[in-house]
Every structure is written in C-alpha cells, then in structure tokens.
Write an enzyme that holds these catalytic residues in place. Sequence first.
Site, PDB file in Angstrom:
ATOM      1  N   GLU A  51       0.792  -1.187   0.223  1.00 11.78           N
ATOM      2  CA  GLU A  51      -0.021   0.029  -0.056  1.00 11.78           C
ATOM      3  C   GLU A  51       0.817   1.220  -0.077  1.00 11.78           C
ATOM      4  OE1 GLU A  51      -0.646  -2.549   1.844  1.00 11.78           O
ATOM      5  OE2 GLU A  51      -2.651  -3.098   1.931  1.00 11.78           O
ATOM      6  N   PHE A 113     -11.945  -7.095  14.134  1.00 13.83           N
ATOM      7  CA  PHE A 113     -10.722  -7.586  13.066  1.00 13.83           C
ATOM      8  C   PHE A 113     -10.216  -6.365  11.966  1.00 13.83           C
ATOM      9  CE2 PHE A 113      -9.592  -9.718   9.023  1.00 13.83           C
ATOM     10  CZ  PHE A 113      -8.444 -10.167   9.389  1.00 13.83           C
ATOM     11  N   GLN A 114      -9.099  -6.221  12.043  1.00 10.91           N
ATOM     12  CA  GLN A 114      -8.639  -5.352  11.089  1.00 10.91           C
ATOM     13  C   GLN A 114      -9.296  -3.749  11.167  1.00 10.91           C
ATOM     14  OE1 GLN A 114      -8.520  -6.641   7.086  1.00 10.91           O
ATOM     15  NE2 GLN A 114      -6.482  -7.523   7.466  1.00 10.91           N
ATOM     16  N   LYS A 163     -17.279  -0.260   6.185  1.00 10.92           N
ATOM     17  CA  LYS A 163     -17.818  -1.102   5.293  1.00 10.92           C
ATOM     18  C   LYS A 163     -19.488  -1.143   4.924  1.00 10.92           C
ATOM     19  CE  LYS A 163     -17.570  -5.776   3.715  1.00 10.92           C
ATOM     20  NZ  LYS A 163     -17.102  -7.342   3.977  1.00 10.92           N
ATOM     21  N   MET A 481      24.372   7.941   2.686  1.00  6.48           N
ATOM     22  CA  MET A 481      24.398   9.197   3.259  1.00  6.48           C
ATOM     23  C   MET A 481      24.651   9.076   4.700  1.00  6.48           C
ATOM     24  SD  MET A 481      23.824  12.480   2.834  1.00  6.48           S
ATOM     25  CE  MET A 481      22.865  13.008   1.518  1.00  6.48           C
TER      26      MET A 481
HETATM   27  C1  LIG Z   1      12.440   4.955   5.298  1.00  6.64           C
HETATM   28  C2  LIG Z   1      13.695   5.668   5.828  1.00  6.64           C
HETATM   29  N1  LIG Z   1      14.498   4.968   6.650  1.00  6.64           N
HETATM   30  C3  LIG Z   1      15.763   5.524   6.856  1.00  6.64           C
HETATM   31  C4  LIG Z   1      16.150   6.703   6.286  1.00  6.64           C
HETATM   32  C5  LIG Z   1      17.460   7.319   6.592  1.00  6.64           C
HETATM   33  N2  LIG Z   1      18.496   7.373   5.529  1.00  6.64           N
HETATM   34  C6  LIG Z   1      18.628   8.627   4.726  1.00  6.64           C
HETATM   35  S1  LIG Z   1      19.579   8.341   3.602  1.00  6.64           S
HETATM   36  C7  LIG Z   1      19.905   6.765   3.884  1.00  6.64           C
HETATM   37  C8  LIG Z   1      20.785   5.818   3.203  1.00  6.64           C
HETATM   38  C9  LIG Z   1      20.254   5.638   1.643  1.00  6.64           C
HETATM   39  O1  LIG Z   1      20.910   4.596   1.086  1.00  6.64           O
HETATM   40  P1  LIG Z   1      21.001   4.456  -0.488  1.00  6.64           P
HETATM   41  O2  LIG Z   1      19.660   4.162  -1.014  1.00  6.64           O
HETATM   42  O3  LIG Z   1      21.680   3.255  -0.541  1.00  6.64           O
HETATM   43  O4  LIG Z   1      21.434   5.619  -0.915  1.00  6.64           O
HETATM   44  P2  LIG Z   1      22.940   6.398  -1.044  1.00  6.64           P
HETATM   45  O5  LIG Z   1      22.928   7.478   0.197  1.00  6.64           O
HETATM   46  O6  LIG Z   1      23.865   5.482  -0.737  1.00  6.64           O
HETATM   47  O7  LIG Z   1      23.173   7.059  -2.063  1.00  6.64           O
HETATM   48  C10 LIG Z   1      19.143   6.291   5.099  1.00  6.64           C
HETATM   49  C11 LIG Z   1      19.302   5.027   5.720  1.00  6.64           C
HETATM   50  C12 LIG Z   1      15.545   7.522   5.428  1.00  6.64           C
HETATM   51  N3  LIG Z   1      15.466   8.482   5.018  1.00  6.64           N
HETATM   52  N4  LIG Z   1      13.977   6.588   5.179  1.00  6.64           N
END
Ligand SMILES: Cc1ncc(C[n+]2csc(CCOP(=O)(O)OP(=O)(O)O)c2C)c(N)n1
Lengths: 573, 164
Positions: A51, A113-114, A163, A481
């Site tokens: 979703e 439920f749900q 529903k 990052m």
């Molecule tokens: C749902 C979610 N969980 C955690 C984060 C924290 N976060 C920001 S950037 C990142 C790393 C992203 O890794 P990748 O997609 O490989 O991109 P890169 O930075 O390596 O280009 C994380 C864990 C986030 N922004 N969103």
Amino acid sequence: MELLSGAEMVVRALKDEGVEYIYGYPGGSVLHLYDALFQQEDVQHVLVRHEQAATHMADAYARATGKAGVALVTSGPGATNAITGIATAYTDSIPMVVITGQVMSHLIGEDAFQETDMLGISRPVVKHNFSVQRAEDIPTIIRKAFHIAQTGRPGPVVVDIPKDMTTPTDRFPYEYPKNVKMRSYNPINRGHAGQIKKAMDLFLSAKRPVILAGGGVVIGQASEELRELINLTNVPTTNTLMALGALAGRDRHNLGMLGMHGSYEANMAMHHADVILNIGARFDDRVTNGTDKFCPTAKIIHVDIDPASISKTIRADIPIVGPAKIVLDEMLSIVKASTKQLDAESLKSWWEQIEEWRGRHGGRYRTDDSELMKPQQVIEMLDTITNGDAYVCSDVGQHQMYAAQYYKFNHPNRWINSGGLGTMGFGLPAAMGVKMNFPDADVACVTGEGSIQMNIQELSTCSQYDIPVKIICLNNQSLGMVRQWQDMNYESRHSQSYMKSLPDFVKLAESYGHVGMKVDKYADLEGAMREAFAMKDRLVFMDIAVDPFEHVYPMQVPRGSMRDMWLSKTERT
Amino acid sequence: MRHIISVLLENEPGALSRVVGLFSQRNFNIESLTVAPTDDETLSRLTVTTIGDDRVVEQITKQLNKLIDVVKVVDLTEGEHIERELMMIKLKANNGTVRAEIKRTADIFRGQIIDATQNTFTVQMVGSSSKLDAFIEALSGASILEVVRSGVSGIARGEKVLSL
Ligand SMILES: Cc1ncc(C[n+]2csc(CCOP(=O)(O)OP(=O)(O)O)c2C)c(N)n1
Ligand SMILES: [Mg+2]
C-alpha cells in the site's frame, strides 16, 4: 435521479472528478468498493504490491500534474501501510485523496478484526480527514476531499469509509455537487495589494537581491511568472530542493539549490544578500542552517499561501500571504509599470561577485582519486542523454543530492522527490505513477541499492501493467548518506551503514521479466544508458557501481551560517 | 506571557482531538482547556490558556486557523476582556475554629459554602485564575482534600463579539 449504492457512489464520484487511475490494494472492508470498480471501466485501478507504493504513485501523479492523486486501501494494516505515503505527501504539500476502508459502523471501538483508528492515526499527517457516517453523504464528502486537497496549501485528505456505508443493496439518489461551501475553509486567493507594493519597493531598491524559489512555485504552477520576473529584473535566483526546474537548470540566473547541500554560489549569495524575495519556500532547517546566523544583512520578503509558514523560523520583514502565481503576476505588473529600477551599477558588481563564487567552486568534484565511477558522472550522463527533459523520480540519500545538484531540469514538475520527509522507497513507485500518466516521456528512477530495496516488490506491478521506467541505481554498496555522516561526525565508525549481501540486481530484474544491466566502468556508461533509454517499452534496471567513498559536497557546517560549508573532504570556507 | 485564546469550532466528531493533537504535535503548552456547545448547536466554543512568547502565540493562532474544523480564533488577551474560572474546593473542617476561619476567608473572597458535613466544607468560587490561586494560598492553614477547577472561559469586554 439515479440510485446508486455507497460503493458505486464512491467510484462515480471519482469519475466525476476526472480521475483516470487509482492505485490500491483490496481487503475485507473495501470488497464492496472493489466489486463496484469491477463493474465499470471509467476509473482504472492499479494493483500495487504494498500500500505504501499506492500512495507514492498517487502522490507522484499529483507532483507531475498538480491534480490530486487517489489511493484506495483496506482497513487496519492496509491503512497503516499507507501512512508513510500520506506523511510524505503532507510534508511536501501534495494534493492526494486516500480512501481507506473501515470496519462496519457497529463494530467501531470494539477492537474488531482489522480495525484501526485511521482518523486518529492519520490526523497529524493529513490536511483533513473524514469519516463517512451516512452513505448519502458520500458525494459531498468526496467533493470536499478533493476541494480541500487541491486548494490553498495542498495536502492529503483521508476518507475513511465503514464497510456498511458501501453495502450494494442500500441505494441512494446520486448527484455530484459541483461546488462545496465550507464556512470554516476559505483559502486565500490573492495577496494584499499594499504589501505587494511595499515588497516591490524594497526589492527594487536592493543592491544585492536574491530570489529564492520554493516548492510553492512548482505546486502553484507559477514557474512562468517566476521566469518572467527574473528575466525582467536580472536577479540571481536560487531554489530549494522542492523547486528544481522552476527556473531552467541551465539558465544563467540560476545559482542552483541552496542549503545543506546547496551550491557554493547559492549559499554565498544568500549570506551576502541585502534583500531576499522568498516565494513559496518555508525556510526549513535544511535550507536555513543556524537560524540565528541566517543571512545577517538581508531584509526578507516572504510570499506563502500558508500564513503559518511565514515568520515561523525566519522573521519576515514583509509578509505576503497568497498564491505564488497571483502574487507574482501582481509583482510583474508593478515592476513593468514602475519608473524605479534596480540600480544597474550595484547589480553589475553583485553579478561579478557571484560569477567569481561560481568560478571558485561551481559544482566541481574529483575524478582522479578513484578507479571507480563517480556518482556525479552518472547523473551528468543521465542529464546529457535525456537533455534535461526527463522526469527524474528520486529516492533518498546521496544519490538524491547528486541528482538535485547535477541534473539540469528544463521544466518544473519533473523533479519528483520526497524532500520534506525523506522517504526511502519513494523513488520506484513515484516513477511508476509518472510513467503511467506520461507514457511517452522519459522517466528515470534515481535510486541507491538501499532505497530501491524498500519498495523493490513493485517490479512486479511494473510487469503487470507494462511500466517501462528506467532505474538508475547508484550502487555504492552502502547507506551512503549515513556513512557520510559517520565519516564526518563519528570517526568513520560505520555502524550498520553497509549493505552486505546485496542481491544480484540484474537477475532480480530479469526474474520479474525486466531487463537488467550492470555497469562498472565509466567507459561503458554512455553506451549502456543510451541503450536503456532506447528500449522504450522495457523496464531497465541499471545497476551502476560507483565510488563508495564519495561524499556529497558542499555540505554546510551544522548550526553555522549559510556560508559555512565543507567544499570537499579537506576544504572548508 | 499568558494568553487566552478563544476558538469557535465546528461541532463535529473528532474536532476537539484535532485541536488537542495540534498542541501536543507542535509542542505548544496548554495551561487549561474548556469546551462546550454554544447557542448555535453547530458550533462549540473552546478556550485555551497558554503561555508563550509572541512568536509562539502567533504560531498557535495561525496553526489553529489552519484546522478545517476551526471557524474562528481570537486571542482575547490582545484586548480588554473578562476571564472567569469556577472552582470547587473541599476542605477538612472538623472543629469550630477551622470552620470559622474557612467561612471568614471564603467571605472575603466572595466564595460560597455549597456543601457541608460534620468534617468537611465545600467552597465554590468564581473568578480569574489568579483570584482562585490567591484563595488557595490564603487557605494555607486549612487542609485541602480536593480541588476541582473548570479551566478558564473568557469573553471580550465592550461591544466586540466572537460569532459567525
Ligand atoms: C524510510 C527511511 N529510513 C531511513 C532513512 C535514513 N536514511 C537517509 S539516507 C539513507 C541511506 C540511503 O542509502 P541508499 O539508498 O543506498 O542511498 P545512498 O545514500 O547510498 O546514495 C538512510 C538510511 C530514510 N531516509 N528513510
Ligand atoms: Mg547506497
């Protein structure tokens, strides 16, 4: 009058709103709705695999078109799975209508439920939400939902439907209201003329003016007016992450993005400006850096459709509440009619200063310190191959910042990213939502090997509906990052930022029936990418190995001023 | 500074939770909160007292105004206004001296004894919050068993009205 069931009324109301696609996933409490969908052909349903993806698809459609996207999910886990997508849209002010099923009215409150309290759970991340308590109210509620979502400062609206409100045998006369009036909701439709006059007076007396464009310009469809004002006044312009493309990326007035990973020249110009004309940017913390040190010499004109965004973090000297397009229009007529003009001498030396900054850093990065491809090179190649015309739907991380910095958008509404919430997993479903609605356009999903795995299951949806997006995965084998922050602030203790045991993305793509490509040499990049974009009717997953040690620069020094930046691993301003 | 903010709210299910949620979500402080229907059955009137500097209070009123169920918002403290709070306070009153003392203090503050047993007095008092505070202070000799306060309601002085 025609008699329709509640379920039929929902579907008919969507049709009357001009909705072509809805994105969703069925379940117990929405079965009547799905049955009504089955029996008509006007509104087409796209079955996602989670979703969250349905909400991102609807959201991306809205970002590309300005019209509300629609998602449909069941109660309980369906509804909670949609929350991340709703919050993503809320943070970026994206119009969306999310219809959630609910348990039967008589069961509400009994932990059925749900059952989840969707009104309660969604409340902090919606512009508004409705619960249907009488089936005959459905047409009015749906009209109100679209009205609220799409006007004023846009945002997501949830309509929670028990529903029993959709029972096929309970039928009601159907009429879709053209307009709805709500005494408590009257979005502002123009700016205060006196304030606009005052603002232009100040703006035209500036010696070092800067225009700052925010997401409000893109969402408010005001890019043309913005461009005209810039051309008329020759004022240097920067934009937030949300406004890439408002001004063409290659326009010489464009200083690029500002803020945490903004360009050197944009941040320097902001810091030294004497008047800042902010249109539709909310001065969030990724833009301002330390608010106490923010632009010490600047007077601030702040145009925003949401009064609460003005003087929230940065006090405005001249606040103007109103829609970007209308306010800019008025500004244009004032500037055109005015005898007063910006002082040419001052503006000339201001531009000289800016060009000097531009020359000093101007988006350079090193290519000689590693055998591996640089992620920036990949984005520059994407820009070249697609001519700055593609829809670029990004995930979240370093790759997102590289895309923002190095892709030069010619048009607004084509940079589709989760700016405010920073939702990993956004990119692929977003690209799908755009591609379905713009089948002839080049649509790229710029992602990382981390982010792509947060909604990778949607590759299956792509095979079902033939959605030939191009996935540009900048594979740095790490949560880049996170790793960058660990390098900079935690002496390179890479706690949980590796992505060990990555799948073979090529095989993975192939197993869903798509094309996979692996690229690990820069020499192969252009050929491969051209080939990928030439396959118009195939989804191509480009797994591109890039330097895992690269950092995004510039990067502002935390809590410093706009001009306090790291420019590389070793240079600081 | 302390502000009294009056809100006209659609009398819809969930409307109150939007207001309360907003305060906690945005870290705004609530000193007291009252809500009740008005003469117009489609509207409730809500009064919040809050403490914050100008910037915070500006945000509070702007954010309240953004809620779809909120029809009008007024910061009563911006003008002349009247503020009232109702308090009922139950005190230990088990000997003549204490009973006389409570009665005298209540009289000074124009409170009324609205219930009495052999061992207790319940005093009712209406006034500004600071007057109610002062009464409690003045009773420091007596032992307080229970205090219930309604929270502040307010209305503008003069001809100004908050209505549709
Ligand atoms: C749902 C979610 N969980 C955690 C984060 C924290 N976060 C920001 S950037 C990142 C790393 C992203 O890794 P990748 O997609 O490989 O991109 P890169 O930075 O390596 O280009 C994380 C864990 C986030 N922004 N969103
Ligand atoms: Mg990565």
